[in-house]
Design an enzyme around this catalytic site. Structure first.
Site, mmCIF file in Angstrom:
data_model
loop_
_atom_site.group_PDB
_atom_site.id
_atom_site.type_symbol
_atom_site.label_atom_id
_atom_site.label_comp_id
_atom_site.label_asym_id
_atom_site.label_seq_id
_atom_site.Cartn_x
_atom_site.Cartn_y
_atom_site.Cartn_z
ATOM 1 N N GLY A 238 0.804 -1.690 0.066
ATOM 2 C CA GLY A 238 0.199 -0.338 0.389
ATOM 3 C C GLY A 238 1.101 1.214 0.232
ATOM 4 O O GLY A 238 2.415 0.928 0.090
ATOM 5 N N SER A 239 0.085 2.505 0.778
ATOM 6 C CA SER A 239 1.436 3.164 0.460
ATOM 7 C C SER A 239 2.071 3.502 1.877
ATOM 8 O O SER A 239 2.401 3.312 2.857
ATOM 9 C CB SER A 239 -0.027 4.748 0.888
ATOM 10 N N VAL A 242 0.894 4.915 5.466
ATOM 11 C CA VAL A 242 0.018 3.654 5.689
ATOM 12 C C VAL A 242 1.678 2.647 6.429
ATOM 13 O O VAL A 242 0.941 2.133 7.451
ATOM 14 C CB VAL A 242 -1.049 2.423 5.387
ATOM 15 N N GLY A 243 2.522 1.867 5.260
ATOM 16 C CA GLY A 243 3.681 1.393 5.559
ATOM 17 C C GLY A 243 3.687 1.134 6.730
ATOM 18 O O GLY A 243 4.908 0.937 7.784
ATOM 19 N N GLU A 260 5.690 -3.428 1.131
ATOM 20 C CA GLU A 260 5.721 -2.641 -0.836
ATOM 21 C C GLU A 260 5.173 -1.539 -0.459
ATOM 22 O O GLU A 260 3.647 -1.818 -0.603
ATOM 23 C CB GLU A 260 5.264 -3.660 -1.672
ATOM 24 N N CYS A 294 1.906 0.323 -8.886
ATOM 25 C CA CYS A 294 3.126 1.361 -8.377
ATOM 26 C C CYS A 294 4.852 1.253 -8.940
ATOM 27 O O CYS A 294 5.683 1.523 -8.961
ATOM 28 C CB CYS A 294 3.411 0.176 -7.352
ATOM 29 N N GLN A 341 -9.677 9.042 -5.835
ATOM 30 C CA GLN A 341 -8.479 9.244 -7.310
ATOM 31 C C GLN A 341 -8.603 10.579 -7.676
ATOM 32 O O GLN A 341 -7.603 10.813 -8.439
ATOM 33 C CB GLN A 341 -8.262 7.698 -7.325
ATOM 34 N N GLU A 393 4.445 10.460 -4.869
ATOM 35 C CA GLU A 393 3.442 9.379 -5.395
ATOM 36 C C GLU A 393 2.303 10.328 -5.971
ATOM 37 O O GLU A 393 1.798 10.418 -5.436
ATOM 38 C CB GLU A 393 3.025 8.037 -5.493
HETATM 39 N N1 LIG Z 1 5.515 -1.592 -4.129
HETATM 40 C C1 LIG Z 1 4.327 -2.379 -4.606
HETATM 41 O O1 LIG Z 1 4.448 -3.647 -4.686
HETATM 42 C C2 LIG Z 1 2.647 -1.488 -4.600
HETATM 43 C C3 LIG Z 1 1.943 -2.916 -5.539
HETATM 44 C C4 LIG Z 1 0.720 -2.055 -5.369
HETATM 45 C C5 LIG Z 1 0.478 -0.966 -4.998
HETATM 46 N N2 LIG Z 1 1.274 -0.560 -4.029
HETATM 47 C C6 LIG Z 1 1.153 0.697 -3.382
HETATM 48 O O2 LIG Z 1 -0.450 0.940 -3.079
HETATM 49 C C7 LIG Z 1 -0.295 2.469 -2.904
HETATM 50 C C8 LIG Z 1 -1.568 2.155 -3.367
HETATM 51 O O3 LIG Z 1 -2.705 1.089 -2.199
HETATM 52 P P1 LIG Z 1 -3.706 1.920 -1.641
HETATM 53 O O4 LIG Z 1 -4.556 3.510 -1.873
HETATM 54 O O5 LIG Z 1 -5.197 1.094 -1.593
HETATM 55 O O6 LIG Z 1 -2.659 1.684 0.160
HETATM 56 P P2 LIG Z 1 -3.570 2.593 1.275
HETATM 57 O O7 LIG Z 1 -1.492 3.035 2.164
HETATM 58 O O8 LIG Z 1 -3.968 3.021 1.371
HETATM 59 O O9 LIG Z 1 -3.858 1.288 1.614
HETATM 60 C C9 LIG Z 1 -3.428 -0.546 1.729
HETATM 61 C C10 LIG Z 1 -4.525 -1.476 2.404
HETATM 62 O O10 LIG Z 1 -3.567 -1.231 3.705
HETATM 63 C C11 LIG Z 1 -5.104 -0.209 4.905
HETATM 64 N N3 LIG Z 1 -4.931 0.350 5.946
HETATM 65 C C12 LIG Z 1 -5.721 2.049 5.445
HETATM 66 N N4 LIG Z 1 -4.765 2.113 7.196
HETATM 67 C C13 LIG Z 1 -4.561 1.130 7.768
HETATM 68 C C14 LIG Z 1 -3.894 1.603 8.782
HETATM 69 N N5 LIG Z 1 -4.360 2.100 10.143
HETATM 70 N N6 LIG Z 1 -4.348 -0.155 9.769
HETATM 71 C C15 LIG Z 1 -3.895 -1.311 8.760
HETATM 72 N N7 LIG Z 1 -3.997 -1.039 7.600
HETATM 73 C C16 LIG Z 1 -4.952 -0.017 6.732
HETATM 74 C C17 LIG Z 1 -5.919 -0.163 3.552
HETATM 75 O O11 LIG Z 1 -7.495 -0.639 4.140
HETATM 76 C C18 LIG Z 1 -5.789 -1.149 2.680
HETATM 77 O O12 LIG Z 1 -6.089 -2.608 2.574
HETATM 78 C C19 LIG Z 1 -0.233 3.543 -3.523
HETATM 79 O O13 LIG Z 1 0.822 4.383 -2.878
HETATM 80 C C20 LIG Z 1 1.208 1.979 -4.738
HETATM 81 O O14 LIG Z 1 1.738 2.381 -4.572
HETATM 82 C C21 LIG Z 1 2.941 -0.659 -4.488
#
Ligand SMILES: NC(=O)c1ccc[n+]([C@@H]2O[C@H](COP(=O)([O-])OP(=O)(O)OC[C@H]3O[C@@H](n4cnc5c(N)ncnc54)[C@H](O)[C@@H]3O)[C@@H](O)[C@H]2O)c1
Length: 492
Positions: A238-239, A242-243, A260, A294, A341, A393
């Site tokens: 994810g982002s 959040v990561g 990731e 991503c 988005q 991003e």
């Molecule tokens: N590097 C990679 O392999 C890869 C692949 C696909 C997407 N991405 C990244 O993902 C992002 C887009 O996806 P997104 O908008 O769903 O990301 P996001 O970080 O908003 O959400 C990702 C996941 O985390 C969960 N989440 C949100 N807040 C949380 C919290 N406080 N605690 C635990 N979980 C929580 C969401 O519900 C979702 O399931 C972009 O930054 C993209 O680059 C990376």
């Protein structure tokens, strides 16, 4: 056998889609409605939302399920993974259409994602049988030493919306292959694909608690999952924002974690590039999946010698792009996945303009026959690498051309970012390609290929702020989903 399997699929579709906990389909504390981003009048379904207490129930069930699953034996696990992969591939047309409907990527990409998800299960089915441990001579005579891998235990899996199936599957398949139990928390924007996958897994012969689907907001069930002291590993895509939160929450409990995250990938177009190839790679890298990848090429770093010709050709290509409903033949750019988005991307267009970037194409919202989140593929020129649009991003169909003097400067600009997922170059020079491979500070490098598009049997991931922890995919996945045990035995 789980409750869902005894009901016809058509009947299940008309009901709210349940959570899957401890081998049972159960109602949540509320529901969300899933709508098609190309046609907001099209409701894909209603999906249960778990409470935090249900998340904790899933963790307790997984503790028991994991012990039973790890004892089932290699051939059993191999058979289960093969069967899941077989069904995904056999149903790729149906599930691919649903994926495109809920996420917005063109139908061919949706079908391709389901097919690839099946291939992940097949690949990790084979890995089940390929686990080779080590026997080592001891320094002490009469003592035998072996080094073995065991399952890590209960694994939390949190996935993003842009690859509703693939990002989840490349975690779930190795987790199950290596004998772990899974708690799967998909992104709330795309529950249909997660639910369909769970429905297939739930029909397999797996002990209760081995696999649990806990749908719900990141801020409640996601937060409770990452803060749980009772899980053993957490894999997140994810982002970056959040990561970081996942990293600190799991570190507090000393839970193994793998992240990731975001990216700011670049494609270099060198002096000697085949410009037709460069335009294909730029278009596929920047605009396929509506740029919501991503691995998207959001920076196009072009040497001054070929800059004007490249921009002309890419602009012509954008004029031919067909933006619309991804289920329509010939459409190659779908909608943004959500209102937020779309808003974020339009705000980035305004910000880039204010910062001095020149709009060469697109930049606006598009109307179509149905109400959806359509936006023109957008190209900026005259941008510099220090502009916010080139540092953060954007995650949408927005690419920026950065003009540089030569390939050396191009590689310096490529690396001048906090991210490091993928990088590409278009060149006919073997010497330059070799130099680029050595100097690019990214986890994946592409020569004469788009930055997006990777294989399912080799490691995938980045460096810097794009990734953290052990690598995903291929044989490298074993590192994260297992722990090492060293045994010493002295025969009496
Ligand atoms: N590097 C990679 O392999 C890869 C692949 C696909 C997407 N991405 C990244 O993902 C992002 C887009 O996806 P997104 O908008 O769903 O990301 P996001 O970080 O908003 O959400 C990702 C996941 O985390 C969960 N989440 C949100 N807040 C949380 C919290 N406080 N605690 C635990 N979980 C929580 C969401 O519900 C979702 O399931 C972009 O930054 C993209 O680059 C990376």
């Amino acid at each position: 056998m789980a409750q869902a399997a005894s009901q016809p699929r058509s009947q299940l579709r008309s009901q709210p889609h349940a959570l899957y906990l401890n081998g049972q389909w159960v109602e949540g504390e509320s529901q969300v409605e899933n709508r098609n981003p190309s046609d907001l009048s099209d409701v894909i379904g209603h999906y249960a939302q778990a409470s935090v207490e249900q998340l904790h129930e899933a963790v307790r069930a997984a503790e028991q399920g994991q012990k039973a699953w790890a004892k089932t034996g290699l051939e059993h696990r191999y058979g289960v993974l093969m069967a899941i992969g077989d069904e995904l591939i056999a149903r790729k047309a149906e599930l691919g259409e649903q994926l495109s409907r809920e996420e917005g990527k063109p139908l061919a990409e949706g079908v391709g994602e389901v097919h690839r998800s099946g291939q992940f299960f097949h690949y990790y089915a084979a890995e089940v049988l390929r686990q080779i441990d080590e026997r080592v001579d001891s320094v002490r005579p009469g003592v035998e030493v072996d080094v073995r891998r065991e399952p890590v235990g209960v694994v939390g899996i949190i996935s993003p919306w842009n690859f509703p199936l693939a990002t989840a599957v490349w975690k779930i398949a190795p987790a199950l292959a290596f004998g772990n139990a899974v708690i799967f928390k998909p992104a709330n924007l795309v529950p249909a694909s997660a639910w369909a996958l769970t429905e297939i897994i739930a029909r397999q012969d797996i002990p209760a608690g081995t696999f649990n689907l806990v749908m719900g907001p990141g801020s409640s069930v996601g937060d409770a999952l990452i803060a749980s002291p009772d899980i053993h590993a957490l894999s997140f895509t994810g982002s970056l924002e959040v990561g970081r939160r996942v990293a600190s929450a799991t570190a507090a409990n000393l839970v193994k974690c793998q992240l990731e995250m975001g990216s700011k990938n670049a494609l270099i177009v060198a002096d000697d590039a085949d410009l037709d190839l460069a335009v294909e790679a730029a278009f596929n890298g920047a605009y396929s999946g509506t740029g919501q990848k991503c691995t998207a090429s959001s920076r196009l770093i072009v040497t001054e010698k070929v800059h004007d010709a490249f921009v002309d050709k890419l602009t012509q290509k954008l004029e031919q792009a067909r933006v619309g409903n991804p289920l329509t033949d010939g459409v190659n750019v779908g909608p943004l996945a959500s209102q937020s988005q779309l808003d974020a991307n339009l705000e980035w267009v305004e910000r880039a303009r204010k910062d001095g970037a020149k709009l060469a194409f697109g930049g606006e919202r598009l109307e179509r026959d149905t109400e959806g989140y359509f936006m023109a593929p957008t190209l900026f020129v005259d941008t510099t690498n220090d502009m916010a649009v080139n540092r953060e991003e954007v995650f949408g169909p927005v690419a920026c051309v950065i003009k540089v003097a030569d390939a050396n400067e191009a590689i310096e600009v490529l690396n001048d970012t906090r991210y490091g997922l993928t990088a590409g170059i278009i060149t006919d020079s073997l010497a330059l390609a070799t130099e680029f491979k050595a100097r690019a500070e990214t986890g994946c490098v592409m020569v004469n290929l788009a930055t997006a598009g990777t294989d399912y049997h080799v490691p995938f991931g980045g460096r810097k702020h794009s990734s953290f922890g052990p690598r995903e995919q291929g044989r490298y996945a074993r590192e994260f989903y297992t722990v090492v045990k060293t045994s010493y035995v002295k025969a009496n």
